[in-house]
Design a protein around this motif. Structure first.
Motif, PDB file in Angstrom:
ATOM      1  N   SER A   1       0.941  -1.137   0.083  1.00  0.00           N
ATOM      2  CA  SER A   1       0.000   0.009  -0.086  1.00  0.00           C
ATOM      3  C   SER A   1       1.000   1.321  -0.081  1.00  0.00           C
ATOM      4  N   GLN A   2       0.443   2.353  -0.813  1.00  0.00           N
ATOM      5  CA  GLN A   2       1.249   3.427  -0.892  1.00  0.00           C
ATOM      6  C   GLN A   2       0.031   4.638  -0.754  1.00  0.00           C
ATOM      7  N   ARG A   3       0.540   5.561   0.008  1.00  0.00           N
ATOM      8  CA  ARG A   3      -0.379   6.883  -0.105  1.00  0.00           C
ATOM      9  C   ARG A   3       0.542   8.066  -0.536  1.00  0.00           C
ATOM     10  N   GLU A   4       0.171   8.740  -1.605  1.00  0.00           N
ATOM     11  CA  GLU A   4       0.709   9.767  -2.135  1.00  0.00           C
ATOM     12  C   GLU A   4      -0.437  10.902  -2.396  1.00  0.00           C
TER      13      GLU A   4
ATOM     14  N   ILE B   1      -5.644  -7.714  -7.777  1.00  0.00           N
ATOM     15  CA  ILE B   1      -6.540  -6.946  -7.512  1.00  0.00           C
ATOM     16  C   ILE B   1      -6.067  -5.459  -6.816  1.00  0.00           C
ATOM     17  N   ALA B   2      -6.302  -4.340  -7.573  1.00  0.00           N
ATOM     18  CA  ALA B   2      -5.881  -3.114  -7.087  1.00  0.00           C
ATOM     19  C   ALA B   2      -7.092  -2.368  -6.513  1.00  0.00           C
ATOM     20  N   ARG B   3      -7.026  -2.019  -5.321  1.00  0.00           N
ATOM     21  CA  ARG B   3      -8.040  -1.141  -4.679  1.00  0.00           C
ATOM     22  C   ARG B   3      -7.627   0.202  -4.628  1.00  0.00           C
ATOM     23  N   ILE B   4      -8.387   1.131  -5.389  1.00  0.00           N
ATOM     24  CA  ILE B   4      -7.891   2.559  -5.863  1.00  0.00           C
ATOM     25  C   ILE B   4      -8.832   3.279  -4.979  1.00  0.00           C
ATOM     26  N   ARG B   5      -8.239   4.319  -4.092  1.00  0.00           N
ATOM     27  CA  ARG B   5      -9.102   5.298  -3.281  1.00  0.00           C
ATOM     28  C   ARG B   5      -8.595   6.569  -3.247  1.00  0.00           C
ATOM     29  N   GLY B   6      -9.496   7.506  -3.407  1.00  0.00           N
ATOM     30  CA  GLY B   6      -9.089   8.883  -3.293  1.00  0.00           C
ATOM     31  C   GLY B   6      -9.356   9.627  -4.495  1.00  0.00           C
ATOM     32  N   GLU B   7      -8.392  10.345  -4.908  1.00  0.00           N
ATOM     33  CA  GLU B   7      -8.278  11.184  -6.055  1.00  0.00           C
ATOM     34  C   GLU B   7      -7.361  10.929  -7.139  1.00  0.00           C
ATOM     35  N   LEU B   8      -7.743  10.235  -8.465  1.00  0.00           N
ATOM     36  CA  LEU B   8      -6.864  10.082  -9.391  1.00  0.00           C
ATOM     37  C   LEU B   8      -6.928  11.203 -10.644  1.00  0.00           C
ATOM     38  N   ASP B   9      -5.594  11.878 -10.416  1.00  0.00           N
ATOM     39  CA  ASP B   9      -5.629  13.011 -11.272  1.00  0.00           C
ATOM     40  C   ASP B   9      -4.205  13.112 -11.924  1.00  0.00           C
ATOM     41  N   VAL B  10      -3.833  14.367 -12.472  1.00  0.00           N
ATOM     42  CA  VAL B  10      -2.407  14.577 -13.022  1.00  0.00           C
ATOM     43  C   VAL B  10      -1.397  14.386 -11.791  1.00  0.00           C
ATOM     44  N   ASP B  11      -1.718  14.695 -10.644  1.00  0.00           N
ATOM     45  CA  ASP B  11      -0.727  14.531  -9.803  1.00  0.00           C
ATOM     46  C   ASP B  11      -0.404  13.222  -9.351  1.00  0.00           C
TER      47      ASP B  11
ATOM     48  N   ALA C   1      -1.719  10.168 -11.300  1.00  0.00           N
ATOM     49  CA  ALA C   1      -1.726   8.987 -12.178  1.00  0.00           C
ATOM     50  C   ALA C   1      -0.659   8.400 -12.508  1.00  0.00           C
ATOM     51  N   THR C   2       0.712   9.081 -12.468  1.00  0.00           N
ATOM     52  CA  THR C   2       1.932   8.283 -12.528  1.00  0.00           C
ATOM     53  C   THR C   2       2.299   7.254 -11.424  1.00  0.00           C
ATOM     54  N   LEU C   3       1.711   7.440 -10.226  1.00  0.00           N
ATOM     55  CA  LEU C   3       1.994   6.359  -8.906  1.00  0.00           C
ATOM     56  C   LEU C   3       1.124   5.338  -9.485  1.00  0.00           C
ATOM     57  N   LEU C   4      -0.046   5.487  -9.786  1.00  0.00           N
ATOM     58  CA  LEU C   4      -0.986   4.272 -10.092  1.00  0.00           C
ATOM     59  C   LEU C   4      -0.372   3.546 -11.249  1.00  0.00           C
ATOM     60  N   HIS C   5      -0.142   4.170 -12.185  1.00  0.00           N
ATOM     61  CA  HIS C   5       0.633   3.436 -13.490  1.00  0.00           C
ATOM     62  C   HIS C   5       1.660   2.603 -13.026  1.00  0.00           C
TER      63      HIS C   5
ATOM     64  N   ASP D   1      -9.705  12.319 -13.352  1.00  0.00           N
ATOM     65  CA  ASP D   1      -9.606  13.275 -14.527  1.00  0.00           C
ATOM     66  C   ASP D   1      -9.314  12.645 -15.586  1.00  0.00           C
ATOM     67  N   SER D   2      -9.045  13.158 -16.732  1.00  0.00           N
ATOM     68  CA  SER D   2      -8.301  12.664 -17.975  1.00  0.00           C
ATOM     69  C   SER D   2      -7.004  11.781 -17.767  1.00  0.00           C
ATOM     70  N   SER D   3      -6.422  12.346 -16.946  1.00  0.00           N
ATOM     71  CA  SER D   3      -5.025  11.548 -16.699  1.00  0.00           C
ATOM     72  C   SER D   3      -5.499  10.287 -16.095  1.00  0.00           C
ATOM     73  N   GLY D   4      -6.415  10.142 -15.349  1.00  0.00           N
ATOM     74  CA  GLY D   4      -6.750   8.804 -14.847  1.00  0.00           C
ATOM     75  C   GLY D   4      -7.269   8.011 -15.919  1.00  0.00           C
ATOM     76  N   LEU D   5      -8.178   8.518 -16.780  1.00  0.00           N
ATOM     77  CA  LEU D   5      -8.475   7.749 -17.896  1.00  0.00           C
ATOM     78  C   LEU D   5      -7.329   7.150 -18.847  1.00  0.00           C
ATOM     79  N   ASN D   6      -6.496   8.128 -18.994  1.00  0.00           N
ATOM     80  CA  ASN D   6      -5.172   7.727 -19.716  1.00  0.00           C
ATOM     81  C   ASN D   6      -4.585   6.361 -19.087  1.00  0.00           C
ATOM     82  N   VAL D   7      -4.296   6.596 -17.942  1.00  0.00           N
ATOM     83  CA  VAL D   7      -3.663   5.384 -17.197  1.00  0.00           C
ATOM     84  C   VAL D   7      -4.689   3.957 -17.420  1.00  0.00           C
ATOM     85  N   MET D   8      -5.933   4.348 -17.423  1.00  0.00           N
ATOM     86  CA  MET D   8      -6.915   2.983 -17.499  1.00  0.00           C
ATOM     87  C   MET D   8      -6.846   2.648 -18.959  1.00  0.00           C
ATOM     88  N   ILE D   9      -6.761   3.445 -19.799  1.00  0.00           N
ATOM     89  CA  ILE D   9      -6.394   2.989 -21.206  1.00  0.00           C
ATOM     90  C   ILE D   9      -5.098   2.414 -21.528  1.00  0.00           C
ATOM     91  N   ARG D  10      -4.091   3.045 -20.936  1.00  0.00           N
ATOM     92  CA  ARG D  10      -2.698   2.610 -21.217  1.00  0.00           C
ATOM     93  C   ARG D  10      -2.481   1.135 -20.554  1.00  0.00           C
TER      94      ARG D  10
END
Length: 152
Positions: free
Chosen positions: A2-5, A21-31, A33-37, A62-71
């Motif tokens: 687990s990591q919190r940023e 299984i990745a449990r993703i909580r909080g806000e997925l945005d430009v700041d 998205a790289t951590l999640l990827h 936001d769109s950064s999160g969508l980009n991670v999902m697509i990639r």
């Protein structure tokens, strides 16, 4: 693990040799998205080709999160697997529907349904389960070309 940023928490559970299984909580945005990827790409490096992304506590994307999902979906499919979205919040589900992501990526009501879809995928692809003459799960498959017998 687990990591919190900032406002994102990612917890990865190894379900089996080919599924995480990745449990993703909080806000997925430009700041964040790289951590999640990085978390998701790391699973491919360890031989997992199916990812279940549990989004029931994802408050914003936001769109950064969508980009991670697509990639990530492209990477999973290149490895012979797929990405399954589990229990997205209404806001995130609406974003998937508006952008068309829900048409190309499986969205499930809960994690159990997503894991059942992964099992069905694996059952349909027994060649990926480490059968004799194949690479180990998660390793790239080598395509064999077969030539027609020479003319007699």
């Amino acid at each position: 693990m687990s990591q919190r940023e900032q406002n994102l928490d990612v917890e990865v559970e190894i379900h089996d040799a080919v599924t995480a299984i990745a449990r993703i909580r909080g806000e997925l945005d430009v700041d964040t998205a790289t951590l999640l990827h990085h978390h998701l790409a790391n699973q491919f490096l360890h031989g997992r080709r199916h990812l279940v992304l549990e989004l029931s506590a994802l408050d914003f994307m936001d769109s950064s999160g969508l980009n991670v999902m697509i990639r990530t979906t492209r990477e999973a499919r290149a490895a012979g697997g797929d990405v399954h979205i589990s229990a997205p919040t209404p806001l995130v589900r609406k974003l998937f529907d508006i952008t068309g992501l829900s048409l190309t990526t499986a969205v499930h009501a809960d994690t159990d349904a997503a894991l059942a879809a992964v099992r069905a995928h694996e059952t349909d692809r027994p060649d990926l389960l480490g059968k004799p003459g194949r690479e180990s799960p998660g390793a790239p498959l080598q395509r064999r070309s077969e030539r027609a017998p020479a003319d007699l």
